[in-house]
Write a protein that holds these residues in place. Structure first.
Motif, PDB file in Angstrom:
ATOM      1  N   ASN A  47      29.468  43.117  28.387  1.00  0.00           N
ATOM      2  CA  ASN A  47      29.247  41.830  27.731  1.00  0.00           C
ATOM      3  C   ASN A  47      27.908  41.239  28.149  1.00  0.00           C
ATOM      4  O   ASN A  47      27.185  40.650  27.334  1.00  0.00           O
ATOM      5  N   LEU A  98      25.322  43.312  26.239  1.00  0.00           N
ATOM      6  CA  LEU A  98      25.281  42.891  24.840  1.00  0.00           C
ATOM      7  C   LEU A  98      24.486  41.597  24.666  1.00  0.00           C
ATOM      8  O   LEU A  98      23.701  41.456  23.724  1.00  0.00           O
ATOM      9  N   ALA A  99      24.657  40.690  25.559  1.00  0.00           N
ATOM     10  CA  ALA A  99      23.906  39.442  25.477  1.00  0.00           C
ATOM     11  C   ALA A  99      22.414  39.696  25.631  1.00  0.00           C
ATOM     12  O   ALA A  99      21.579  39.099  24.923  1.00  0.00           O
ATOM     13  N   ARG A 134      21.146  41.381  22.391  1.00  0.00           N
ATOM     14  CA  ARG A 134      21.046  40.401  21.308  1.00  0.00           C
ATOM     15  C   ARG A 134      19.792  39.545  21.487  1.00  0.00           C
ATOM     16  O   ARG A 134      19.101  39.222  20.504  1.00  0.00           O
ATOM     17  N   ALA A 135      19.463  39.195  22.705  1.00  0.00           N
ATOM     18  CA  ALA A 135      18.251  38.420  22.946  1.00  0.00           C
ATOM     19  C   ALA A 135      16.997  39.238  22.608  1.00  0.00           C
ATOM     20  O   ALA A 135      16.026  38.722  22.032  1.00  0.00           O
ATOM     21  N   ARG A 140      16.813  41.757  20.389  1.00  0.00           N
ATOM     22  CA  ARG A 140      16.744  41.866  18.943  1.00  0.00           C
ATOM     23  C   ARG A 140      16.196  40.597  18.302  1.00  0.00           C
ATOM     24  O   ARG A 140      15.371  40.647  17.373  1.00  0.00           O
ATOM     25  N   ILE A 141      16.612  39.466  18.778  1.00  0.00           N
ATOM     26  CA  ILE A 141      16.121  38.196  18.239  1.00  0.00           C
ATOM     27  C   ILE A 141      14.620  38.061  18.476  1.00  0.00           C
ATOM     28  O   ILE A 141      13.854  37.616  17.596  1.00  0.00           O
ATOM     29  N   GLU A 193      12.820  40.472  16.084  1.00  0.00           N
ATOM     30  CA  GLU A 193      12.876  39.938  14.724  1.00  0.00           C
ATOM     31  C   GLU A 193      11.857  38.815  14.536  1.00  0.00           C
ATOM     32  O   GLU A 193      11.215  38.699  13.481  1.00  0.00           O
ATOM     33  N   VAL A 235      18.039  46.408  17.021  1.00  0.00           N
ATOM     34  CA  VAL A 235      19.225  46.228  16.170  1.00  0.00           C
ATOM     35  C   VAL A 235      20.249  47.314  16.452  1.00  0.00           C
ATOM     36  O   VAL A 235      21.463  47.053  16.573  1.00  0.00           O
ATOM     37  N   GLU A 280      22.022  46.695  19.817  1.00  0.00           N
ATOM     38  CA  GLU A 280      22.971  45.572  19.744  1.00  0.00           C
ATOM     39  C   GLU A 280      24.264  46.000  19.054  1.00  0.00           C
ATOM     40  O   GLU A 280      25.377  45.656  19.493  1.00  0.00           O
ATOM     41  N   GLN A 281      24.147  46.779  17.985  1.00  0.00           N
ATOM     42  CA  GLN A 281      25.333  47.196  17.244  1.00  0.00           C
ATOM     43  C   GLN A 281      26.205  48.122  18.079  1.00  0.00           C
ATOM     44  O   GLN A 281      27.436  48.006  18.085  1.00  0.00           O
ATOM     45  N   GLU A 341      27.954  46.023  20.815  1.00  0.00           N
ATOM     46  CA  GLU A 341      28.978  45.148  20.253  1.00  0.00           C
ATOM     47  C   GLU A 341      30.252  45.925  19.931  1.00  0.00           C
ATOM     48  O   GLU A 341      31.372  45.460  20.164  1.00  0.00           O
TER      49      GLU A 341
END
Length: 735
Positions: free
Chosen positions: A273, A276-277, A280-281, A283-284, A287, A368, A371-372, A375
């Motif tokens: 977890n 994953l966090a 995600r950071a 990927r953001i 992007e 991306v 992250e997938q 998750e």
């Protein structure tokens, strides 16, 4: 001149205007006066109590008191820093000391002392304290008690010792005095010392017994808890193996606290977890970079060193190229060479920017995908964790039971070790400060103390008796009681005559008796609108209260005031005026009332007194019948035509109809009351008889008054002898 008129009270008695109730006397002064009047009663009672106290003191058997002093500490000293079974007490804990004082007076301790001193089977012990009993346990055979009934004798011996032992704590200290009283000084000393010794022994035994009991109890309890702990641990391990629950051991936190166990699934879920966090950071962030590069020159391109170097070089070549164009044509060889360099630099910048843009897109795609993947893994672990949580409910129940049993077991084990240490190293908290020595002199009876107590008891008892006598005494004692008790306005207090005849005192213008009646005359001036009433009747409740003397004295003082006065002896049953004046009463009032005229022939003139006299005349068979006729009213009319004032010496009121008949025909009545001579209830009855006859009672005169017997605190003890050599003349009362 404004004249005041008399009013009537609720009982119909005339009340002088301007005279309120007598001023209230302070209670302390009333009691002091009462004690002074009853001083001989108090003195006699006190003397009797002192004699009784002396006799009782001499008859009492001497008693000897032996005393010892103990120090009782709040807690015993401990070698090991562990707590025993008994609770520690604080500095302000008085409950501990009250418990110790109660133990010092316990029945068990008394019976233990009696057994140690062999008092249970000693007849002399019971005789010493005067204990006798007819019970079989106290039967004496051959100077000794019978073998049976020792338990009863032990109980009685303990009660006897408790009745004569005293425990006295010393205030604000740890000391306590223990004393015993008996007729034998040696025996008192033995009992006190044995009492303290056995108290110390009992304290130590009680402490040891309490520790021993606690150890035995804890041993049994520890064995039970050990078995429970083993059973609960087996249940926990068996269930974990069955459900394949694997938990990591508890870790030690930074603060020294121990955390709970964690499962592998929970640990993996927490790690993934977190990853994953982070993905995600990332990927953001990628992007955001990609979006920025799509709108123009990418920010990354602006930060690229190679691109910045090419752009700087292009700026230099472009500058040189523009300078040549100012002088030459674009086809000039040097200008064409610079133009070729500019094109080459632009192609290099474009290739570098394309490379940066491709790099940003690649980073975004990788972020991306990561992250997938993470998750999907986290979602799978969540399902596994929830399933494990459902299966771990019973596991946690078993775990809590194991933890509880382990805590109980560890706590009791530690307490068991402490009690074992505390029970073996504690010392006694009671110490003897002063052992008892045989007393050299008896402690009781104390002659001076008993006499002092008898003195105070006698004074108190005498005061109570004096108060009771005062409450039982209904006599009119003070002038203020005339108004307060009888509702009768006071005209004056007449002092009692001692060793002097009333006739002599009246003729003496400087006597206290004359001064008193002058005060009465002054008060009479305010009873009517014309001053002193013209017709006056002087009466009393019973004979010998001073009414005849009052009539004679009032007639005398009125005559000396240049008034024409006639004194009529209206007592036709027991006349006395003729004897006071010294004239014959062969012809007088009874003759006139019987029908004889010529009142002038019945008058006598008293030269020494200055007024005329009409005696009672011969004693009639029934005086009341003569007074009921109209002759009395006719006589009063004739006398008032010739004289300013008519003063009638009336018979007493009680038991006779004469006084009400005379009082109803005169303008005013003066009621004579003997001080300390008649009950107030009788006086009130007499007054009510006169009120019923419509008599106008002006006021009262208190006769035979003695200041020393009065309860009044002021006003009446001034005396009428002011300015004379014989200052004691004011204490004499009229007879």
């Amino acid at each position: 001149m404004n004249m005041s008129y008399p009013t009537r009270s609720a009982a119909g008695i005339a009340v002088l205007p301007g005279r309120g109730e007598q001023e209230q006397i302070p209670p302390i002064r009333r009691y002091l006066r009462m004690l002074n009047r009853r001083k001989w009663v108090i003195a006699g009672t006190t003397f009797a109590c002192i004699i009784l106290g002396l006799v009782v003191t001499l008859l009492i058997t001497p008693k000897y008191t032996a005393k010892t002093t103990l120090e009782i500490s709040r807690e015993s000293n401990n070698i090991a820093p562990v707590q025993g079974v008994e609770r520690e007490t604080g500095a302000a804990d008085q409950e501990f000391y009250q418990t110790q004082y109660g133990l010092l007076r316990s029945r068990v301790l008394a019976e233990r002392v009696a057994t140690e001193l062999k008092l249970v089977d000693d007849p002399k012990f019971y005789e010493m304290f005067g204990y006798t009993s007819q019970r079989p346990a106290f039967s004496v055979v051959g100077g000794r008690f019978t073998p049976g009934g020792r338990g009863d004798r032990l109980r009685v011996a303990g009660e006897v010792l408790l009745d004569h032992i005293s425990v006295t704590p010393t205030r604000l200290s740890r000391l306590v005095d223990i004393s015993f009283v008996s007729p034998d000084p040696i025996f008192s000393t033995r009992v006190v010392n044995a009492w303290t010794t056995n108290f110390i022994k009992v304290s130590l035994e009680r402490r040891y017994q309490a520790t021993s009991y606690a150890r035995n109890f804890l041993e049994t309890r520890l064995e039970q808890l050990r078995q429970r702990l083993e059973t609960s641990e087996r249940q926990l391990v068996g269930y974990a193996s069955q459900q394949r629950l694997i938990n990591l051991p508890a870790a030690q936190a930074a603060g020294g606290t121990q955390t709970v166990e964690r499962s592998l699934v929970a640990d993996d879920l927490a790690s993934l977890n977190g990853a994953l966090a982070q993905a995600r950071a990332t990927r953001i962030d990628a992007e955001a970079k990609l979006q920025q590069s799509g709108g123009g020159t990418a920010v990354e391109a602006l930060r690229n060193d190679a691109i910045n170097t090419l752009r700087a070089r292009r700026a230099v070549v472009a500058s040189d190229y523009q300078k040549l164009l100012v002088q030459f044509e674009p086809q000039y060889p040097a200008a064409q060479a610079l133009k070729s360099q500019l094109d080459q630099i632009d192609r290099s910048i474009a290739r570098e920017e394309q490379r940066v843009s491709g790099s940003i897109q690649g980073e975004y795609r990788q972020a991306v995908e990561r992250e997938q993947l993470l998750e999907a893994r986290v979602n799978g672990l969540k399902d596994s964790f929830l399933d494990q949580r459902r299966r771990a409910i019973q596991y946690n129940i078993y775990q809590r039971e194991v933890d509880t049993n382990r805590q109980l077991y560890d706590g009791l084990l530690q307490r068991y070790k402490e009690i074992g240490i505390a029970g073996g190293v504690g010392i006694n908290n009671v110490a003897v400060v002063d052992p008892a020595d045989p007393p050299l002199k008896p402690s009781s009876p104390r002659l001076l103390l008993n006499l002092a107590l008898a003195l105070f008891a006698g004074l108190g008892l005498g005061a109570v008796i004096a108060l009771l006598l005062e409450q039982a005494d209904e006599a009119i004692a003070d002038p203020d009681e005339m108004q307060r008790i009888l509702g009768l306005p006071l005209l004056g207090a007449i002092p009692k005559l001692v060793d002097e005849e009333p006739r002599t005192a009246i003729l003496d213008r400087k006597s206290s008796l004359v001064d008193a009646y002058l005060s009465v005359q002054a008060n009479l001036q305010f009873t009517t609108e014309h001053g002193v009433p013209r017709s006056l009747a002087i009466t009393s409740t019973r004979p010998a209260e001073g009414k005849s003397t009052t009539a004679l004295a009032l007639a005398t003082v009125l005559a000396r005031a240049q008034r024409r006065v006639v004194l009529v002896d209206g007592d036709m049953r027991s006349p006395s005026v003729h004897s006071l004046i010294g004239v014959s009463h062969e012809n007088g009032l009874s003759n006139y009332l019987a029908g004889a005229d010529l009142a002038d022939t019945m008058l006598h003139h008293a030269d020494k007194f200055g007024f005329a006299i009409m005696t009672s005349g011969p004693l009639p068979p029934n005086a009341a019948e003569l007074l009921t006729s109209s002759r009395l009213q006719k006589l009063l009319g004739e006398l008032l035509d010739r004289f300013d004032h008519v003063v009638i010496d009336s018979p007493p009121v009680m038991g006779l109809a004469d006084a009400p008949l005379i009082a109803s025909r005169v303008e005013g009545v003066i009621y004579a009351v003997e001080s300390h001579g008649i009950r107030a209830s009788l006086v009130a009855t007499g007054i009510n008889r006169l009120v019923s006859a419509n008599a106008h009672i002006i006021g009262g005169v208190l006769t035979k008054f003695e200041t020393r017997r009065s309860m009044s605190g002021y006003g009446y003890d001034y005396g009428y002898g002011y300015g004379r050599d014989d200052v004691h003349a004011s204490g004499r009362l009229a007879g």
